[in-house]
Scaffold this motif. Structure first.
Motif, mmCIF file in Angstrom:
data_model
loop_
_atom_site.group_PDB
_atom_site.id
_atom_site.type_symbol
_atom_site.label_atom_id
_atom_site.label_comp_id
_atom_site.label_asym_id
_atom_site.label_seq_id
_atom_site.Cartn_x
_atom_site.Cartn_y
_atom_site.Cartn_z
ATOM 1 N N PHE A 170 0.863 -1.299 -0.132
ATOM 2 C CA PHE A 170 -0.134 0.068 -0.183
ATOM 3 C C PHE A 170 0.843 0.955 0.001
ATOM 4 N N ASP A 171 0.440 2.497 -0.717
ATOM 5 C CA ASP A 171 0.931 3.469 -0.725
ATOM 6 C C ASP A 171 0.977 4.459 0.493
ATOM 7 N N THR A 172 1.836 4.615 1.277
ATOM 8 C CA THR A 172 1.684 5.399 2.526
ATOM 9 C C THR A 172 1.822 6.556 2.418
ATOM 10 N N ASP A 173 1.539 7.259 1.271
ATOM 11 C CA ASP A 173 1.281 8.581 1.183
ATOM 12 C C ASP A 173 -0.268 8.811 1.512
ATOM 13 N N PHE A 174 -0.944 7.773 1.523
ATOM 14 C CA PHE A 174 -2.299 7.717 1.900
ATOM 15 C C PHE A 174 -2.616 7.685 3.394
ATOM 16 N N LYS A 175 -2.759 8.934 3.952
ATOM 17 C CA LYS A 175 -2.652 8.839 5.448
ATOM 18 C C LYS A 175 -4.103 9.177 5.957
ATOM 19 N N GLY A 176 -4.934 9.562 5.197
ATOM 20 C CA GLY A 176 -6.263 9.873 5.546
ATOM 21 C C GLY A 176 -7.123 8.919 5.109
ATOM 22 N N TYR A 177 -8.301 9.113 5.431
ATOM 23 C CA TYR A 177 -9.388 8.225 4.995
ATOM 24 C C TYR A 177 -9.644 8.075 3.167
ATOM 25 N N GLY A 178 -9.806 6.695 2.963
ATOM 26 C CA GLY A 178 -10.092 6.472 1.513
ATOM 27 C C GLY A 178 -9.079 6.450 0.428
ATOM 28 N N TRP A 179 -9.277 5.396 -0.445
ATOM 29 C CA TRP A 179 -8.608 5.267 -1.471
ATOM 30 C C TRP A 179 -7.240 4.305 -1.597
ATOM 31 N N HIS A 180 -6.671 4.221 -0.572
ATOM 32 C CA HIS A 180 -5.412 3.589 -0.573
ATOM 33 C C HIS A 180 -5.571 2.308 -1.265
ATOM 34 N N ASP A 181 -6.929 1.338 -0.675
ATOM 35 C CA ASP A 181 -6.966 0.078 -1.210
ATOM 36 C C ASP A 181 -7.255 0.157 -2.800
ATOM 37 N N LEU A 182 -8.104 1.130 -3.164
ATOM 38 C CA LEU A 182 -8.387 0.831 -4.553
ATOM 39 C C LEU A 182 -7.166 1.377 -5.293
ATOM 40 N N GLU A 183 -6.199 2.372 -4.920
ATOM 41 C CA GLU A 183 -5.078 2.728 -5.518
ATOM 42 C C GLU A 183 -4.106 1.267 -5.660
ATOM 43 N N LEU A 184 -3.966 0.413 -4.734
ATOM 44 C CA LEU A 184 -3.513 -0.550 -4.801
ATOM 45 C C LEU A 184 -3.922 -1.554 -5.726
ATOM 46 N N GLY A 185 -5.490 -1.530 -5.684
ATOM 47 C CA GLY A 185 -6.082 -2.618 -6.568
ATOM 48 C C GLY A 185 -5.950 -2.014 -8.170
ATOM 49 N N LEU A 186 -5.640 -0.709 -8.311
ATOM 50 C CA LEU A 186 -5.487 -0.703 -9.580
ATOM 51 C C LEU A 186 -3.966 -0.900 -10.351
ATOM 52 N N ARG A 187 -2.897 -0.937 -9.253
ATOM 53 C CA ARG A 187 -1.724 -1.459 -9.768
ATOM 54 C C ARG A 187 -1.696 -3.092 -9.786
ATOM 55 N N LEU A 188 -2.421 -3.612 -8.935
ATOM 56 C CA LEU A 188 -2.679 -5.062 -9.175
ATOM 57 C C LEU A 188 -3.155 -5.400 -10.580
ATOM 58 N N LYS A 189 -4.341 -4.510 -10.981
ATOM 59 C CA LYS A 189 -5.017 -4.815 -12.285
ATOM 60 C C LYS A 189 -4.093 -4.436 -13.434
ATOM 61 N N ASN A 190 -3.175 -3.632 -13.170
ATOM 62 C CA ASN A 190 -2.217 -3.187 -14.271
ATOM 63 C C ASN A 190 -1.096 -4.655 -14.338
ATOM 64 N N ILE A 191 -1.017 -5.338 -13.566
ATOM 65 C CA ILE A 191 -0.105 -6.555 -13.809
ATOM 66 C C ILE A 191 -0.887 -7.902 -14.036
ATOM 67 N N GLY A 192 -2.159 -7.518 -14.469
ATOM 68 C CA GLY A 192 -2.907 -8.632 -14.885
ATOM 69 C C GLY A 192 -3.855 -9.622 -13.707
ATOM 70 N N VAL A 193 -3.842 -8.908 -12.391
ATOM 71 C CA VAL A 193 -4.493 -9.633 -11.329
ATOM 72 C C VAL A 193 -5.741 -9.451 -11.472
ATOM 73 N N ARG A 194 -6.638 -10.743 -11.476
ATOM 74 C CA ARG A 194 -8.198 -10.676 -11.705
ATOM 75 C C ARG A 194 -8.957 -10.796 -10.390
ATOM 76 N N LEU A 195 -10.130 -10.345 -10.541
ATOM 77 C CA LEU A 195 -11.110 -10.592 -9.366
ATOM 78 C C LEU A 195 -11.947 -11.891 -9.496
ATOM 79 N N ALA A 196 -11.999 -12.500 -8.359
ATOM 80 C CA ALA A 196 -13.048 -13.711 -8.414
ATOM 81 C C ALA A 196 -13.870 -13.575 -7.184
ATOM 82 N N LYS A 197 -15.217 -13.733 -7.357
ATOM 83 C CA LYS A 197 -16.115 -13.577 -6.303
ATOM 84 C C LYS A 197 -16.124 -14.693 -5.323
#
Length: 315
Positions: A170-197
């Motif tokens: 996780f990017d520790t520049d995100f110190k307040g509430y929100g978006w740090h998980d979705l930002e990591l998710g975007l980087r994961l998507k960029n290397i081809g990681v998929r979501l499974a329910k």
């Protein structure tokens, strides 16, 4: 596979206690899941979280805990990942109450996805049900509003640990509430990681019934979410991220008009919200707050962008 359940927490001792007790009652197929540990990272709590953990450690055989100064959930989750011994990281919030087959649900979904895709570049997202039933959260039925379109929502996701290290945690520049998980998710998507329910990995996201006393906290979170949304866009200046953080002319006009340009706010709407609460419609009252909370979010995004002119990008 072996799960490391990573839980950051801050001043949530009573809810954390319920979450840990539920995770200690898991049943699973040992041929599918070798075992699990629970990593609690206390992010500088000022309540009795640590003393409670110490006093109840005999009843929490799977739990290890670590402490750090309060720097936000991104840094707390990173510490949890670094301390984890499992090959699979399962992120949950400290106010998520797991059902007995929670771990089994994630393990089954991961095995299915690995077989389908032929690799482990996948993460599972469990089902989260919002509830204000603190005594018996599992009695709350699922609702349409429980749906989430977020790609990587750390309330309830499991992923191979090496993938997290591959994209840099996780990017520790995100110190307040929100978006740090979705930002990591975007980087994961960029290397081809998929979501499974993982629909069988059910967790109940518990929050107290809405009252007017919560409004200052909710407004503060909304303002923080706007600021961190601007940071998210700065790091990933794409149209998709602009839509996510509501940094568009459409969102500015939408929430501006609906809130009468801020005239409908936590103060002016308080009598109506209290009227709903007194008639047993606290959840509806909370939904009504989205009118002015989203106005605070889009203002936070815009003000942060003005503070850094390169973020404006045509808004």
């Amino acid at each position: 596979m072996f799960f490391s359940v990573v839980i950051p927490t801050y001043n949530r001792r009573s809810l954390l206690a319920k979450a840990l007790q539920a995770l200690e009652q898991q049943t699973y197929n040992t041929e599918l899941l070798e075992g699990y540990e629970i990593i609690v990272v206390d992010d500088g709590s000022t309540d009795d979280t640590l003393s409670w953990l110490e006093a109840n450690q005999k009843d929490l055989p799977h739990v290890r805990w670590f402490t750090k100064e309060n720097t936000g959930p991104a840094a707390a989750r990173n510490l949890g990942v670094e301390k984890a011994t499992g090959d699979i990281i399962l992120f949950v919030d400290s106010d998520l109450i797991a059902t007995p087959h929670f771990l089994q649900g994630h393990a089954e979904a991961l095995h299915r996805a690995y077989a389908q895709y032929g690799d482990d570049k996948v993460f599972t997202y469990g089902h989260c049900i919002e509830t204000c039933n603190l005594e018996d959260p599992t009695r709350t039925p699922a609702k349409i509003t429980d749906f989430s379109a977020a790609f990587f929502d750390t309330k309830n996701v499991a992923i191979a640990k090496h993938l997290l290290f591959e994209v840099g945690l996780f990017d520790t520049d995100f110190k307040g509430y929100g978006w740090h998980d979705l930002e990591l998710g975007l980087r994961l998507k960029n290397i081809g990681v998929r979501l499974a329910k993982a629909p069988q990995a059910i967790g109940y996201h518990v929050h107290p019934p809405f009252t007017l006393e919560q409004l200052p906290y909710l407004v503060s979170k909304a303002i923080q979410r706007g600021k961190t949304g601007a940071l998210f866009y700065k790091k990933h200046p794409t149209f998709a991220v602009r839509l996510m953080v509501q940094r568009t002319v459409f969102h500015w006009w939408l929430w501006g008009i609906l809130s009468l340009w801020g005239q409908l706010n936590e103060k002016t709407m308080a009598p109506f919200l209290q009227w709903l609460i007194e008639r047993g419609y606290s959840e509806l009252a909370l939904q009504c707050c989205s009118v002015f909370l989203n106005w605070y979010i889009v203002q936070g995004v815009r003000q942060s962008s003005i503070a850094e002119p390169e973020l404006l990008g045509g808004q």
